[in-house]
Design an enzyme around this catalytic site. Structure first.
Site, PDB file in Angstrom:
ATOM      1  N   LYS A 109       0.899  -1.159  -0.066  1.00 44.51           N
ATOM      2  CA  LYS A 109       0.100   0.120   0.020  1.00 44.51           C
ATOM      3  C   LYS A 109       0.987   1.101   0.163  1.00 44.51           C
ATOM      4  CE  LYS A 109      -4.592   0.925   0.285  1.00 44.51           C
ATOM      5  NZ  LYS A 109      -5.781   0.363  -0.330  1.00 44.51           N
TER       6      LYS A 109
HETATM    7  P1  NAD Z   1     -13.071   8.505  -2.764  1.00 37.37           P
HETATM    8  O1  NAD Z   1     -11.893   9.526  -2.300  1.00 37.37           O
HETATM    9  O2  NAD Z   1     -13.534   8.233  -4.093  1.00 37.37           O
HETATM   10  O3  NAD Z   1     -14.310   8.598  -1.769  1.00 37.37           O
HETATM   11  C1  NAD Z   1     -14.418   8.595  -0.344  1.00 37.37           C
HETATM   12  C2  NAD Z   1     -15.532   9.550  -0.023  1.00 37.37           C
HETATM   13  O4  NAD Z   1     -15.882   9.521   1.236  1.00 37.37           O
HETATM   14  C3  NAD Z   1     -15.794  11.052  -0.780  1.00 37.37           C
HETATM   15  O5  NAD Z   1     -16.966  11.132  -1.226  1.00 37.37           O
HETATM   16  C4  NAD Z   1     -15.615  11.763   0.510  1.00 37.37           C
HETATM   17  O6  NAD Z   1     -16.288  13.055   0.704  1.00 37.37           O
HETATM   18  C5  NAD Z   1     -16.249  11.107   1.662  1.00 37.37           C
HETATM   19  N1  NAD Z   1     -15.675  11.347   3.128  1.00 37.37           N
HETATM   20  C6  NAD Z   1     -14.295  11.508   3.544  1.00 37.37           C
HETATM   21  N2  NAD Z   1     -14.317  11.794   4.730  1.00 37.37           N
HETATM   22  C7  NAD Z   1     -15.534  11.469   5.313  1.00 37.37           C
HETATM   23  C8  NAD Z   1     -16.176  11.771   6.349  1.00 37.37           C
HETATM   24  N3  NAD Z   1     -15.439  11.903   7.617  1.00 37.37           N
HETATM   25  N4  NAD Z   1     -17.543  11.124   6.475  1.00 37.37           N
HETATM   26  C9  NAD Z   1     -18.259  11.045   5.541  1.00 37.37           C
HETATM   27  N5  NAD Z   1     -17.808  11.044   4.469  1.00 37.37           N
HETATM   28  C10 NAD Z   1     -16.335  11.231   4.128  1.00 37.37           C
HETATM   29  O7  NAD Z   1     -12.322   6.995  -2.125  1.00 37.37           O
HETATM   30  P2  NAD Z   1     -12.746   5.707  -2.519  1.00 37.37           P
HETATM   31  O8  NAD Z   1     -11.985   4.988  -3.440  1.00 37.37           O
HETATM   32  O9  NAD Z   1     -14.266   5.422  -2.715  1.00 37.37           O
HETATM   33  O10 NAD Z   1     -12.303   4.919  -1.042  1.00 37.37           O
HETATM   34  C11 NAD Z   1     -13.326   4.653   0.107  1.00 37.37           C
HETATM   35  C12 NAD Z   1     -12.806   3.674   0.836  1.00 37.37           C
HETATM   36  O11 NAD Z   1     -12.930   2.432  -0.011  1.00 37.37           O
HETATM   37  C13 NAD Z   1     -11.177   3.641   1.303  1.00 37.37           C
HETATM   38  O12 NAD Z   1     -11.342   2.957   2.656  1.00 37.37           O
HETATM   39  C14 NAD Z   1     -10.636   2.824   0.480  1.00 37.37           C
HETATM   40  O13 NAD Z   1      -9.493   2.328   0.951  1.00 37.37           O
HETATM   41  C15 NAD Z   1     -11.658   1.647   0.157  1.00 37.37           C
HETATM   42  N6  NAD Z   1     -11.199   1.087  -1.102  1.00 37.37           N
HETATM   43  C16 NAD Z   1     -11.386   1.655  -2.305  1.00 37.37           C
HETATM   44  C17 NAD Z   1     -10.905   0.814  -3.560  1.00 37.37           C
HETATM   45  C18 NAD Z   1     -11.101   1.664  -4.918  1.00 37.37           C
HETATM   46  O14 NAD Z   1     -11.053   0.770  -6.060  1.00 37.37           O
HETATM   47  N7  NAD Z   1     -11.212   2.765  -5.117  1.00 37.37           N
HETATM   48  C19 NAD Z   1     -10.786  -0.544  -3.418  1.00 37.37           C
HETATM   49  C20 NAD Z   1     -10.601  -1.204  -2.193  1.00 37.37           C
HETATM   50  C21 NAD Z   1     -11.032  -0.321  -1.044  1.00 37.37           C
END
Ligand code: NAD
Length: 478
Positions: A109
């Site tokens: 990561k």
């Molecule tokens: P992203 O940046 O696209 O979205 C995150 C969202 O959460 C945003 O809309 C943001 O405004 C919101 N947010 C941030 N802080 C917040 C809070 N305190 N309260 C409420 N909302 C809040 O990120 P993502 O890629 O969707 O990732 C989200 C989670 O999923 C992370 O934990 C990431 O590790 C996990 N994840 C992502 C992927 C991927 O393919 N993108 C894969 C596996 C896991």
């Protein structure tokens, strides 16, 4: 990281506690137990970029948890809260996640401490390329060593810059594009990668609801249709999961929690409209057709059937776990439930579909993208028309039989078009993802229901994953 109570373990400690709970039920030699748990290496880099007339220094990390399989794989996160503890916890989860869904990678990561909203596109490109340069020159980005992907705060745009940076530094590497996944389609990406993690959450829930015994364990019944769902974080993962569940499975999205509060509507929210509002206005505030709750995190405690934390870690912790009313939690984010909260929820009978499985759709489709890049050909390109031609033969034969024998058969409306169409890349990707999510769920539930000493899906997931990693270390003679 969340601001949980003081006695809350850190994210990495939480992952270790959950690992230890599972490993206590396994029969591994103590040395191997330790070897699998520890993070192999974490590289910290501080680099300067000249922006707006002065040098700004940034701190980034790339952590490699386990190299039992190479390349190692894991996203790169851009956020102000990025730190070594978090990156190491996420790298460990990647090891277990890849093992669980049988993606042939070790876990890694990366993260950069940055608030991306403070920089324009050109500045972000300079910063990303410089960070990538630092990692590439140490083989911490490399098609056969270490392959990043998007995570919070990064997406296709950043992956395209990283890929291009690698190609500039390795001009004769024919597999250069496989150095990173989550790229745009025109830069070596794969159809369906952007939606993959959210799509995987949907497939995970669909599989869960195929097992009435499991549904009953969560004190629910029936199908996804009509289930009340609350989602935290309408970013890449949360948006796609909520969209597909509401549009395709009949679920009702009653709550959406974002940075600036939450929206609540017991009749269901229009996910697409909320997303458009966020894109236009920068937040959910002012969205019509819903109640606005200023303290968004409170909505995690609202009554609902399914809670989908899809934003950040530690949001369900010792301070609110006992107030959570959802019967089923699916961890779309990594580490949203702390180890302490997990204990509380388990004793309350809440079923948790754990992160290492629930959000594995991203790495699964990343695996397909990596294979596509190494094979230098789009999935389906060779077979599609041949498949269509064979189906055409069957249809022609049926129609001939019908008219020659005067049987008067007619094919159902729409059948011919659907049957004749060969699968394109997107359909193949979705099929591969669906298959992966079903098989991985079945491997977890076999342990969950098959052993008296395993009472939850997370422990089951860890046992399946650790067992596979252990086998691979043993095969190497360790
Ligand atoms: P992203 O940046 O696209 O979205 C995150 C969202 O959460 C945003 O809309 C943001 O405004 C919101 N947010 C941030 N802080 C917040 C809070 N305190 N309260 C409420 N909302 C809040 O990120 P993502 O890629 O969707 O990732 C989200 C989670 O999923 C992370 O934990 C990431 O590790 C996990 N994840 C992502 C992927 C991927 O393919 N993108 C894969 C596996 C896991």
């Amino acid at each position: 990281m969340s601001e949980g109570p003081r006695n809350e373990p850190t994210f990495r400690e939480s992952v270790d506690l959950m690992y230890n709970r599972a490993v206590a039920l396994m029969d591994l030699p103590p040395g191997l137990e330790e070897k699998i748990r520890v993070c192999n290496a974490t590289y910290t880099v501080r680099f300067g970029v000249r922006l707006r007339g002065q040098i700004q220094t940034f701190t980034g990390y790339r952590s490699v948890h386990s190299e039992h399989m190479e390349p190692v794989k894991g996203g790169i996160r851009f956020a102000t809260a990025v730190n070594q503890d978090e990156v190491e916890a996420l790298a460990a989860l990647m090891t277990y996640k890849c093992a669980l869904v049988e993606a042939p990678f070790g876990g890694s990561k990366g993260g950069l401490c940055i608030d991306p909203t403070q920089y324009d596109e050109h500045e972000m490109e300079q910063i990303t390329r410089r960070f990538a340069y630092e990692l590439i020159k140490r083989d911490l980005i490399h098609p056969s060593q270490n392959v990043p992907a998007p995570d919070m705060g990064t997406g296709e745009r950043e992956m395209a810059w990283i890929s291009d940076q690698y190609q500039r530094m390795n001009t004769t590497d024919i597999n250069a594009r496989a150095c990173v996944t989550g790229k745009p389609l025109n830069a070596g990406g794969i159809s369906g990668r952007v939606e993959a993690t959210g799509r995987g959450v949907q497939y995970a829930l669909q599989e869960f609801f195929r097992h009435p015994e499991d549904v009953a364990a969560a004190h629910l019944d029936g199908s996804l249709d009509g289930k009340r769902v609350i989602v935290q974080g309408l970013g890449n993962v949360g948006y796609h999961a909520a969209l597909f569940l509401s549009e395709e499975d009949g679920a009702k999205i009653t709550g959406i929690i974002e940075r600036d509060g939450a929206l609540f509507n017991p009749d269901g929210l229009n996910v697409g409209a909320v997303r458009d509002w966020i894109v236009k206005h920068g937040g959910i505030t002012g969205f019509p057709d819903a109640n606005h709750v200023e303290d968004g995190a409170k909505v995690l405690e609202q009554d609902c059937d399914i809670l989908i934390p899809a934003a950040l870690e530690g949001v369900i912790n010792l301070s609110n776990a006992h107030k959570i009313k959802a019967r089923l939690i699916i961890e779309a984010a990594n580490g949203p439930v702390t180890a302490g909260a997990d204990d509380i929820l388990r004793s309350k009978g809440t079923v948790i579909i754990p992160d290492m499985y629930a959000n594995a759709g991203g790495v699964t489709v990343s695996y397909f993208e990596w294979v596509k890049n190494l094979s230098h050909i789009r999935f389906g390109r060779m077979q599609r028309r041949q498949e269509e031609a064979r189906h055409q033969l069957v249809v022609d034969e049926l129609e001939r039989l019908s008219s020659d024998k005067g049987l008067g058969w007619t094919l159902s409306p729409g059948f011919k078009e659907k049957y004749l169409r060969g699968a394109d890349e997107l359909e193949l990707v979705r099929s591969g993802l669906d298959d992966t999510m079903r098989i991985a769920y079945q491997s977890m539930r076999q342990v969950w229901h098959g052993r008296d000493d395993v009472t939850d899906l997370r422990t089951a997931a860890y046992i399946v994953a650790i067992d596979r990693v252990a086998k691979s270390y043993r095969a190497k003679g360790l």
